[in-house]
Structures are given as structure tokens and as C-alpha cells.
Design a protein around this motif. Sequence first.
Motif, PDB file in Angstrom:
ATOM      1  N   ILE A 181      -3.713   1.389  10.677  1.00  0.00           N
ATOM      2  CA  ILE A 181      -2.369   1.014  11.135  1.00  0.00           C
ATOM      3  C   ILE A 181      -2.407  -0.574  11.295  1.00  0.00           C
ATOM      4  CG2 ILE A 181      -0.477   1.348  12.626  1.00  0.00           C
ATOM      5  CD1 ILE A 181      -1.402   4.187  12.697  1.00  0.00           C
ATOM      6  N   THR A 182      -1.508  -1.445  10.624  1.00  0.00           N
ATOM      7  CA  THR A 182      -1.223  -2.601  11.203  1.00  0.00           C
ATOM      8  C   THR A 182       0.120  -2.986  11.313  1.00  0.00           C
ATOM      9  OG1 THR A 182      -0.395  -3.192   8.874  1.00  0.00           O
ATOM     10  CG2 THR A 182      -2.892  -3.185   9.152  1.00  0.00           C
ATOM     11  N   PRO A 183       0.582  -4.090  11.857  1.00  0.00           N
ATOM     12  CA  PRO A 183       1.965  -4.438  12.288  1.00  0.00           C
ATOM     13  C   PRO A 183       2.738  -4.184  10.839  1.00  0.00           C
ATOM     14  CG  PRO A 183       0.662  -6.179  12.957  1.00  0.00           C
ATOM     15  CD  PRO A 183      -0.106  -5.402  12.060  1.00  0.00           C
ATOM     16  N   TRP A 184       2.343  -4.020   9.568  1.00  0.00           N
ATOM     17  CA  TRP A 184       3.193  -3.910   8.441  1.00  0.00           C
ATOM     18  C   TRP A 184       3.305  -2.430   8.015  1.00  0.00           C
ATOM     19  CZ3 TRP A 184      -0.598  -7.717   9.159  1.00  0.00           C
ATOM     20  CH2 TRP A 184      -0.122  -9.258   9.453  1.00  0.00           C
ATOM     21  N   THR A 185       2.554  -1.734   8.864  1.00  0.00           N
ATOM     22  CA  THR A 185       2.593  -0.319   8.343  1.00  0.00           C
ATOM     23  C   THR A 185       4.101   0.417   8.695  1.00  0.00           C
ATOM     24  OG1 THR A 185       0.149  -0.063   8.774  1.00  0.00           O
ATOM     25  CG2 THR A 185       1.482   2.039   8.395  1.00  0.00           C
ATOM     26  N   THR A 186       4.586   1.251   7.606  1.00  0.00           N
ATOM     27  CA  THR A 186       5.692   1.504   7.784  1.00  0.00           C
ATOM     28  C   THR A 186       5.718   3.232   7.767  1.00  0.00           C
ATOM     29  OG1 THR A 186       6.281   1.215   5.616  1.00  0.00           O
ATOM     30  CG2 THR A 186       7.225  -0.354   7.008  1.00  0.00           C
ATOM     31  N   ALA A 187       4.615   3.628   7.074  1.00  0.00           N
ATOM     32  CA  ALA A 187       4.824   5.162   6.548  1.00  0.00           C
ATOM     33  C   ALA A 187       3.419   5.844   6.263  1.00  0.00           C
ATOM     34  CB  ALA A 187       5.717   5.449   5.546  1.00  0.00           C
ATOM     35  N   ILE A 188       3.245   6.985   6.369  1.00  0.00           N
ATOM     36  CA  ILE A 188       2.131   7.773   5.803  1.00  0.00           C
ATOM     37  C   ILE A 188       2.489   8.225   4.786  1.00  0.00           C
ATOM     38  CG2 ILE A 188       0.360   9.412   6.284  1.00  0.00           C
ATOM     39  CD1 ILE A 188       0.750   8.742   9.278  1.00  0.00           C
ATOM     40  N   ILE A 246      -1.042  19.106   9.012  1.00  0.00           N
ATOM     41  CA  ILE A 246       0.451  18.774   9.455  1.00  0.00           C
ATOM     42  C   ILE A 246       0.508  18.204  10.894  1.00  0.00           C
ATOM     43  CG2 ILE A 246       1.465  19.485   7.464  1.00  0.00           C
ATOM     44  CD1 ILE A 246       2.011  22.067   8.737  1.00  0.00           C
ATOM     45  N   ASP A 247      -0.162  18.921  11.847  1.00  0.00           N
ATOM     46  CA  ASP A 247      -0.087  18.527  13.054  1.00  0.00           C
ATOM     47  C   ASP A 247      -0.523  17.206  13.536  1.00  0.00           C
ATOM     48  OD1 ASP A 247       1.386  20.912  13.479  1.00  0.00           O
ATOM     49  OD2 ASP A 247      -0.212  22.192  14.272  1.00  0.00           O
ATOM     50  N   ALA A 248      -1.689  17.058  12.987  1.00  0.00           N
ATOM     51  CA  ALA A 248      -2.335  15.746  13.332  1.00  0.00           C
ATOM     52  C   ALA A 248      -1.689  14.591  12.904  1.00  0.00           C
ATOM     53  CB  ALA A 248      -3.697  15.729  13.092  1.00  0.00           C
ATOM     54  N   LEU A 249      -0.937  14.821  11.580  1.00  0.00           N
ATOM     55  CA  LEU A 249      -0.413  13.652  11.058  1.00  0.00           C
ATOM     56  C   LEU A 249       0.952  13.446  11.815  1.00  0.00           C
ATOM     57  CD1 LEU A 249      -1.214  14.473   7.146  1.00  0.00           C
ATOM     58  CD2 LEU A 249      -2.044  12.550   8.390  1.00  0.00           C
ATOM     59  N   ALA A 250       1.569  14.562  12.186  1.00  0.00           N
ATOM     60  CA  ALA A 250       2.972  14.458  12.721  1.00  0.00           C
ATOM     61  C   ALA A 250       2.710  13.509  14.253  1.00  0.00           C
ATOM     62  CB  ALA A 250       3.682  15.634  12.911  1.00  0.00           C
ATOM     63  N   ASP A 251       1.497  13.885  14.744  1.00  0.00           N
ATOM     64  CA  ASP A 251       1.462  13.202  16.046  1.00  0.00           C
ATOM     65  C   ASP A 251       1.005  11.669  15.819  1.00  0.00           C
ATOM     66  OD1 ASP A 251       0.437  13.233  18.868  1.00  0.00           O
ATOM     67  OD2 ASP A 251      -1.578  12.710  17.991  1.00  0.00           O
ATOM     68  N   ILE A 252       0.209  11.324  15.003  1.00  0.00           N
ATOM     69  CA  ILE A 252       0.154   9.888  14.660  1.00  0.00           C
ATOM     70  C   ILE A 252       1.314   9.155  14.306  1.00  0.00           C
ATOM     71  CG2 ILE A 252      -0.907   8.243  12.979  1.00  0.00           C
ATOM     72  CD1 ILE A 252      -3.223  10.562  12.731  1.00  0.00           C
ATOM     73  N   LYS A 277       5.679   5.592  15.484  1.00  0.00           N
ATOM     74  CA  LYS A 277       6.854   5.403  14.873  1.00  0.00           C
ATOM     75  C   LYS A 277       6.932   5.129  13.247  1.00  0.00           C
ATOM     76  CE  LYS A 277       9.158   4.102  18.816  1.00  0.00           C
ATOM     77  NZ  LYS A 277       8.153   4.263  19.778  1.00  0.00           N
ATOM     78  N   LEU A 278       5.995   6.007  12.641  1.00  0.00           N
ATOM     79  CA  LEU A 278       5.961   5.819  11.230  1.00  0.00           C
ATOM     80  C   LEU A 278       6.669   6.920  10.508  1.00  0.00           C
ATOM     81  CD1 LEU A 278       2.051   5.234  11.035  1.00  0.00           C
ATOM     82  CD2 LEU A 278       4.040   3.396  10.900  1.00  0.00           C
ATOM     83  N   THR A 279       7.118   6.712   9.331  1.00  0.00           N
ATOM     84  CA  THR A 279       7.710   7.759   8.496  1.00  0.00           C
ATOM     85  C   THR A 279       6.603   8.654   7.851  1.00  0.00           C
ATOM     86  OG1 THR A 279       9.648   6.327   8.133  1.00  0.00           O
ATOM     87  CG2 THR A 279       9.493   8.333   6.994  1.00  0.00           C
ATOM     88  N   LEU A 280       6.774  10.016   8.035  1.00  0.00           N
ATOM     89  CA  LEU A 280       5.720  10.817   7.479  1.00  0.00           C
ATOM     90  C   LEU A 280       6.386  11.202   6.191  1.00  0.00           C
ATOM     91  CD1 LEU A 280       3.012  12.219   7.440  1.00  0.00           C
ATOM     92  CD2 LEU A 280       4.006  13.794   9.103  1.00  0.00           C
ATOM     93  N   ILE A 281       5.624  11.025   4.922  1.00  0.00           N
ATOM     94  CA  ILE A 281       6.294  11.162   3.905  1.00  0.00           C
ATOM     95  C   ILE A 281       5.100  12.423   3.006  1.00  0.00           C
ATOM     96  CG2 ILE A 281       6.796  10.643   1.318  1.00  0.00           C
ATOM     97  CD1 ILE A 281       7.426   7.965   3.012  1.00  0.00           C
ATOM     98  N   GLY A 339       7.325  17.161   8.057  1.00  0.00           N
ATOM     99  CA  GLY A 339       7.305  15.730   7.881  1.00  0.00           C
ATOM    100  C   GLY A 339       8.800  15.270   7.771  1.00  0.00           C
ATOM    101  N   ASN A 340       8.967  13.889   7.524  1.00  0.00           N
ATOM    102  CA  ASN A 340      10.412  13.538   7.218  1.00  0.00           C
ATOM    103  C   ASN A 340      10.928  13.836   5.869  1.00  0.00           C
ATOM    104  OD1 ASN A 340       8.896  11.337   9.015  1.00  0.00           O
ATOM    105  ND2 ASN A 340      10.938  11.407   9.837  1.00  0.00           N
TER     106      ASN A 340
END
Length: 380
Positions: free
Chosen positions: A122-129, A141-147, A152-156, A176-177
Motif C-alpha cells: 500500500i502506498t499513498p496512490w493505492t485506491t483499491a484491491i 474475504i474477512d482479512a481483505l475486508a479488514d485491510i 479506506k480502499l475499495t475492495l473489488i 466486497g464493494n
Amino acid sequence: MKKFNQPIFVTKPFLPPFEEFCQGLREIWEKQWLTNNGPVLKKYQKELKRYFVTDNICLFTNGTLALQIALQGMGISGEVITTPFTFVATTHALYWNKIRPVFCDIESDTFTIDPDKVEALITPWTTAILAVHVFGRPCKIDALADIAHRHKLTLIYDAAHAFGVQVNGKSIGQYGNISMFSFHATKLYHSIEGGMLIFKDSNLNQIFSYLKNFGFKSETEVVMPGTNAKMNEIQALMGSILLKYIHEIIKKKKKIYNIYKNQLSDIPGLSFSPDPTENIEYNYAYVPILIEKIAFGMSRDELYERLKKYNIFARRYFYPLLTEFACYQNLAVSMSLATAKAVAEQVLTLPTYADLSEHEVCKICDIIREIHINPAGLDR
Ligand SMILES: *Cc1c(COP(=O)(O)O)cnc(C)c1O
């Protein structure tokens, strides 16, 4: 063992009874409405809303455009953390939106993105997974949702392989979103070609419907530079009919998967992913195995070639790794992708489709055993 008389391919599209499809075609002919939100599409959409228990779905002409539009409609930009062990379309969708893919290594048991390794990227430019339920195996899915929540990333999710999969009694599309499903003819469930987005934010309904139809709001208003990604009536007809057969398809695929597993599990150097945990209802869409060269007696590639001589066309999904393709070779990759590389070198997906008989599956197993026992191989 004798070779098969007819080639056995890794998959074959499921087709409904011809008469059933013709009846639907006749109705389309009578209405003379082929695309642009027609009556069959509207009916199909209702059926899918019931199936997925949500109002927030949108249909597209294929899964790739659905994913591209998902990223665009949600304003995803900068960098997105994703997996290299997937079909090329996952990364292409990022590229078409001028987003930089940041590749993360995968887990050795599910082949999905390794949540323990995501945060380091994750960097300042990261917007989503952008994670992929590869072969229909759910991501963590739980671990990814937590991250995603903490950063504050969108989970796709690219759920192209995951139709029919349930986690904790809910469709995998509910996590996910947003999730993309592909209804391509080679997938477990299909609409000839087709794609679907399922999402949490109901405001996206309007945006996606503009984006898939040139941005038209009315006859004289264009509100955004959309593309053309609409599903037509013939696709919707196929999808609607096949929805009635989905349980039957999964039941058959499960039977096939279990025959492979029972017959092949004891062969040294040949392994299956561990069975999904109890809270997961799996769709058995694919039969990936790993071939470990020393123990099996030959490499995955040698087995793949030997199977062809028996008229069996297994596939090396996913090989080469995405990062090896000419168009992505120059992308900087900041993390070791050791597990993904090892899996890509060892994986082989075996034939599975509803029409494949139990007898044929057993014969494929016998042939694999014979090749293993006699690696020098006197091919006939
Ligand atoms: C098939 C597939 C896609 C693309 O879907 P289409 O409907 O063929 O455009 C995307 N991602 C994955 C993982 C796929 O297997």
C-alpha cells in the motif's frame, strides 16, 4: 490405455435443450426487439436479482467490459493491488483505465491473493484491491475486508469463476464493494457472452447504465463519455434458460471433481487444493492439480504433452504468469512472486463439463496413472 477417439477438451459449453431455446427465440422474433434493454433482458435481470438477493446488479455484453466499467464508474485511479495468477482480462481492465497494477503474491492453498502480503504494497496512490476468486475458490474475504476498511480502499472482486459459490450462506457476490461475474460460454454458467456487476452502493446503478450505453440519459442528453457494453436479447435468453439448470450443472461438476480426487489423490507428486472449509459451498467449476516434477516423475509440461497424445487437452491455467507477458514485462514488480511462479509452473486444469461421463473421467484418471507409472512411455 487406448487414446480417446474424439478430443476431450478442458471444457465444453453447457447447452439447454434446443427446443427450449427455439421457443424463446420465437418470442424474440415476434417482438422484433433484439437489444437496448428489451423484455427478455428485463425478465432475466429480475431473475438474477432474486437469485443474488439484491437490487444492485447490472448486466453487460461481457465480463471484461463489466470490470472496466466498474473501475471507471467508481473512479478508481492510481495504483491497485492485484494478483498475477489470473486471466489477462483482470489486469487489462486496470490498464484500460490507466491504473497501475501492483502485483501481490498468492497463497499456496487457494491460489488467491495473500492478505498477509497486501499491506506491504500500500502506498499513498493505492485506491483499491482487485482480488480474484480464482477457480471459484473464495479469497480470504474477512482479512481483505479488514485491510480495505483500515486503509479506506475499495475492495473489488473478479468473480468470473465463482458463479454459484456461497460463503456463510450468502452468495460470494455479496462480499466486497463490487464483484464482476463473467457469463462467457466457457464458464460454469453462461449467456453465450456476458457479464454482470453486483455492488453495495445503489447509486452505481444509474452510473453503470449510462456507461454501458454511450452515456445517454435521454434522447437528447449525453451525461458522460460511455461505451457500448449492453447485453442483447439472445444473450439474456440463454442466461435466463441456464439459470434453471445451474443446480444440475454444479451437481454434475461436483461428481466429476470427486471422481478425479478419489482416483488421483494417492499419486505421488500430484496434489489437489485442500477441500474448501465447511462454511463454503463450492461450484467445482475447475479441476486444478499441481504436478511436482521429482515426485511425479515428470514435469507438468511433459504430462500436458503426453495427455495430448491420448486426445486429452488439459490446460495450463494460468501459465505463463501475467507478469511474463510482453505487454506487462516492463512493469516494476516490487514483491517476490515466488508462490505464484511456482504454482504457474506446476498447475494443470483437467477436463470438466456437464456432458463428460463418469466413464470418461475414470479413463482420464487411468491414463494419468499409466503415464506416472511409465514415465519413459511407449506411446502408441
Ligand atoms: C473469463 C474471465 C474474465 C473475462 O470475462 P469475459 O466475459 O470473457 O470478458 C475475467 N477474469 C477472469 C478471471 C476470467 O476467467
